[in-house]
Scaffold this motif. Structure first.
Motif, short mmCIF file in Angstrom:
data_model
loop_
_atom_site.label_atom_id
_atom_site.label_comp_id
_atom_site.label_asym_id
_atom_site.label_seq_id
_atom_site.Cartn_x
_atom_site.Cartn_y
_atom_site.Cartn_z
N TRP A 285 0.85 -1.20 0.00
CA TRP A 285 0.00 0.00 0.00
C TRP A 285 0.89 1.24 0.00
CZ3 TRP A 285 -5.49 -0.68 0.83
CH2 TRP A 285 -6.23 0.51 0.77
N GLY A 286 0.70 2.10 -0.99
CA GLY A 286 1.44 3.35 -1.05
C GLY A 286 0.56 4.53 -0.69
N TYR A 287 1.05 5.37 0.21
CA TYR A 287 0.33 6.57 0.64
C TYR A 287 1.03 7.79 0.04
CZ TYR A 287 -1.26 3.28 4.29
OH TYR A 287 -1.75 2.19 4.96
N LEU A 288 0.37 8.49 -0.84
CA LEU A 288 0.95 9.65 -1.51
C LEU A 288 0.25 10.92 -1.04
CD1 LEU A 288 1.03 8.16 -5.14
CD2 LEU A 288 2.78 7.98 -3.34
N TYR A 289 1.05 11.98 -0.81
CA TYR A 289 0.51 13.25 -0.32
C TYR A 289 0.98 14.39 -1.21
CZ TYR A 289 -0.37 10.33 3.76
OH TYR A 289 -0.80 9.32 4.60
N PRO A 290 0.36 14.56 -2.36
CA PRO A 290 0.80 15.60 -3.30
C PRO A 290 0.43 17.00 -2.83
CG PRO A 290 -1.19 14.56 -4.10
CD PRO A 290 -0.79 13.79 -2.88
N GLY A 291 1.15 17.99 -3.34
CA GLY A 291 0.79 19.38 -3.10
C GLY A 291 1.30 19.96 -1.80
N GLY A 292 2.20 19.28 -1.10
CA GLY A 292 2.70 19.79 0.16
C GLY A 292 3.83 20.80 -0.01
N SER A 293 4.04 21.60 1.03
CA SER A 293 5.17 22.53 1.10
C SER A 293 5.90 22.30 2.42
CB SER A 293 4.69 23.98 1.03
OG SER A 293 4.07 24.26 -0.21
N CYS A 294 7.18 22.61 2.45
CA CYS A 294 7.95 22.42 3.68
C CYS A 294 7.45 23.38 4.76
CB CYS A 294 9.43 22.66 3.40
SG CYS A 294 10.51 22.08 4.73
N ALA A 295 7.23 22.85 5.96
CA ALA A 295 6.71 23.66 7.07
C ALA A 295 7.78 23.83 8.13
CB ALA A 295 5.47 23.00 7.67
N THR B 177 7.38 28.28 1.43
CA THR B 177 7.62 27.79 2.78
C THR B 177 6.47 28.18 3.70
OG1 THR B 177 10.00 28.05 2.44
CG2 THR B 177 9.25 27.76 4.70
N ILE B 178 6.04 27.22 4.52
CA ILE B 178 4.98 27.46 5.50
C ILE B 178 5.62 27.64 6.87
CG2 ILE B 178 2.96 26.46 6.64
CD1 ILE B 178 2.52 24.83 4.06
N PHE B 179 5.24 28.70 7.57
CA PHE B 179 5.77 28.95 8.91
C PHE B 179 4.67 28.69 9.93
CE2 PHE B 179 8.36 31.79 6.19
CZ PHE B 179 9.57 31.14 6.38
N LEU B 180 4.94 27.78 10.86
CA LEU B 180 3.96 27.39 11.87
C LEU B 180 4.26 28.09 13.18
CD1 LEU B 180 3.88 23.54 11.16
CD2 LEU B 180 2.36 25.31 10.26
N ALA B 181 3.26 28.72 13.74
CA ALA B 181 3.45 29.49 14.96
C ALA B 181 3.58 28.61 16.20
CB ALA B 181 2.29 30.46 15.13
N ASP B 182 3.23 27.32 16.11
CA ASP B 182 3.27 26.47 17.30
C ASP B 182 4.60 25.76 17.48
OD1 ASP B 182 3.21 24.57 15.32
OD2 ASP B 182 1.23 23.78 15.80
N GLY B 183 5.58 26.07 16.64
CA GLY B 183 6.91 25.49 16.79
C GLY B 183 7.13 24.18 16.08
N ASN B 184 6.12 23.63 15.42
CA ASN B 184 6.28 22.36 14.72
C ASN B 184 6.88 22.53 13.33
OD1 ASN B 184 5.35 20.58 16.70
ND2 ASN B 184 3.20 20.96 16.17
N ASP C 55 7.21 16.48 1.52
CA ASP C 55 6.66 15.21 1.02
C ASP C 55 6.74 14.17 2.12
OD1 ASP C 55 5.75 13.08 -0.41
OD2 ASP C 55 7.51 12.90 -1.71
N VAL C 56 5.59 13.69 2.58
CA VAL C 56 5.56 12.66 3.63
C VAL C 56 5.03 11.33 3.09
CG1 VAL C 56 5.40 14.31 5.53
CG2 VAL C 56 3.31 13.52 4.42
N SER C 57 5.12 11.14 1.78
CA SER C 57 4.66 9.90 1.16
C SER C 57 5.48 8.71 1.65
CB SER C 57 4.76 10.00 -0.36
OG SER C 57 4.01 11.10 -0.85
N PHE C 58 4.82 7.55 1.74
CA PHE C 58 5.51 6.34 2.19
C PHE C 58 4.72 5.12 1.72
CE2 PHE C 58 2.26 6.93 5.31
CZ PHE C 58 2.01 5.71 5.92
N PHE C 59 5.26 3.92 1.99
CA PHE C 59 4.54 2.70 1.63
C PHE C 59 4.62 1.70 2.77
CE2 PHE C 59 8.83 1.40 0.61
CZ PHE C 59 8.85 0.04 0.90
N GLU C 60 3.69 0.76 2.76
CA GLU C 60 3.66 -0.33 3.73
C GLU C 60 3.44 -1.65 3.00
OE1 GLU C 60 1.85 1.26 7.91
OE2 GLU C 60 0.40 1.02 6.28
N CYS D 16 13.88 24.09 6.55
CA CYS D 16 13.32 24.24 5.22
C CYS D 16 14.07 25.31 4.43
CB CYS D 16 11.84 24.66 5.27
SG CYS D 16 10.74 23.47 6.03
N PRO D 17 14.30 25.09 3.15
CA PRO D 17 14.82 26.17 2.31
C PRO D 17 13.76 27.27 2.24
CG PRO D 17 14.99 24.04 1.21
CD PRO D 17 14.10 23.84 2.40
#
Length: 334
Positions: free
Chosen positions: A120-130, A150-157, A162-167, A144-145
């Motif tokens: 099973w492959g999980y693909l997450y298109p359209g993401g940006s580095c946070a 680039t997305i800046f998160l105010a909560d420190g995360n 790309d967080v795609s992966f397979f199982e 992140c470059p």
């Protein structure tokens, strides 16, 4: 003489009828059996108030829609090959557009035992580095470059683009009788959510199907089902480290956790309404370290892997209402 002739004619008719009755009748040809068609296609869709995956919301506890398409090839009645694609709407910190799943495998059946083995492959298109905005007042923690995307998160995360992966997975379902079945599932990924950490998920399931007469002749069916599972993790890569000079500067050893769900479902023709309760034993701090939630709050949820103290409710108790429809070409389109 005329009487003798009439008698002879009558005897001949009776004798001929008797002989005819004794003659074997030519058997009528049975209609030809329908040709075996090995191909089938399953497809469907769903709408739900929350998309929960192994006890963790993928949609920020907001509504989600899903759809799937699965061609199948039946080698025989006990062996099926399949491949499929599905998609779900999500809400991740990297603002990925959706989850797109591509999968395939084999389903052998041996009596009451039904197996399912595949990838099973999980693909997450359209993401940006946070990145975060907490390092010395300088926008970005340096993971992140920095660019216009680039997305800046105010909560420190932080979160990778790309967080795609397979199982790889194996599932076994045992049908006890018309009402009861139990199952066991096993999934393994060498790089869960592209975090650098391996992931292993195992679970036990059970399902009770109500007798078909429960709701009379209405055609409504009912079931009760539940699952108990455990998710194990390795250590992430340095992208998710907790900061220079900390004990986890080169990666986070994500917290293993238990998850469970129980629910009741109602079926009518191709439709299913599933009402379910889901939960985990992850606290808000360890949940925040694992999910990189974009809306974590507070400073008191300090754990060894979450020194900043922000907490996330993405791993807590949730109620799920899901309305779905499922069809197959062989059963519903002929």
């Amino acid at each position: 003489m005329k009487k003798v002739t009439l008698l002879a004619t009558a005897l001949a008719m009776v004798t001929g009828s008797a002989f005819a009755a004794d003659m074997p009748l030519k058997a009528l040809k049975a209609p030809p059996a329908p040709a075996f068609d090995p191909w089938d296609v399953a497809f469907g869709g769903a709408i739900m108030n929350d998309y929960i995956f192994r006890g963790v919301t993928q949609s920020n506890h907001k509504p989600s829609v899903a759809a799937y398409f699965e061609p199948r090839y039946n080698i025989n009645k006990d062996l099926q090959l399949y491949a499929g694609v599905s998609a779900e709407s999500i809400s991740f910190a990297n603002r990925a557009a959706a989850e797109v799943d591509v999968y395939g495998g084999i389903r052998p059946t041996f009596g009451a035992f039904a197996f399912d083995i595949g990838v099973w492959g999980y693909l997450y298109p359209g993401g940006s580095c946070a990145d975060n905005v907490l390092t010395g007042g300088i926008p970005g923690g340096g993971v992140c470059p920095v660019s216009t995307t680039t997305i800046f998160l105010a909560d420190g995360n932080v979160m990778k683009k790309d967080v795609s992966f397979f199982e790889v997975y194996g599932k076994l379902n045992y049908t006890i009788n018309d009402n009861w079945s139990v199952g066991v599932n096993e999934y393994y990924s060498p790089n869960f959510l592209n975090s650098g950490a391996w992931g292993n998920y195992s679970s036990l399931t059970a399902k009770w199907i109500a007798p078909s007469t429960t709701f009379g002749a209405s055609g409504v069916g009912m079931y009760v089902s539940g699952e108990f599972g455990r998710q194990w993790f390795g250590t992430s890569d340095a992208f998710y480290g907790t900061g220079a000079g900390t004990v986890f500067a080169n990666g986070i050893p994500y917290k293993d956790y238990n998850t469970w769900n129980i629910g009741v479902g109602f079926t009518y023709k191709v439709f299913t309404l599933d009402l379910r309760y889901s939960d985990t034993d992850l606290n808000k701090g360890d949940c925040n370290a694992f999910t990189s939630a974009f809306n974590a709050t507070g400073t008191t949820n300090v754990t060894p892997i979450n020194p900043g103290g922000a907490g996330s409710n993405w791993c807590g108790a949730a109620g799920i209402a899901k309305l779905s429809f499922d069809l197959t070409a062989m059963s519903n389109l002929k």
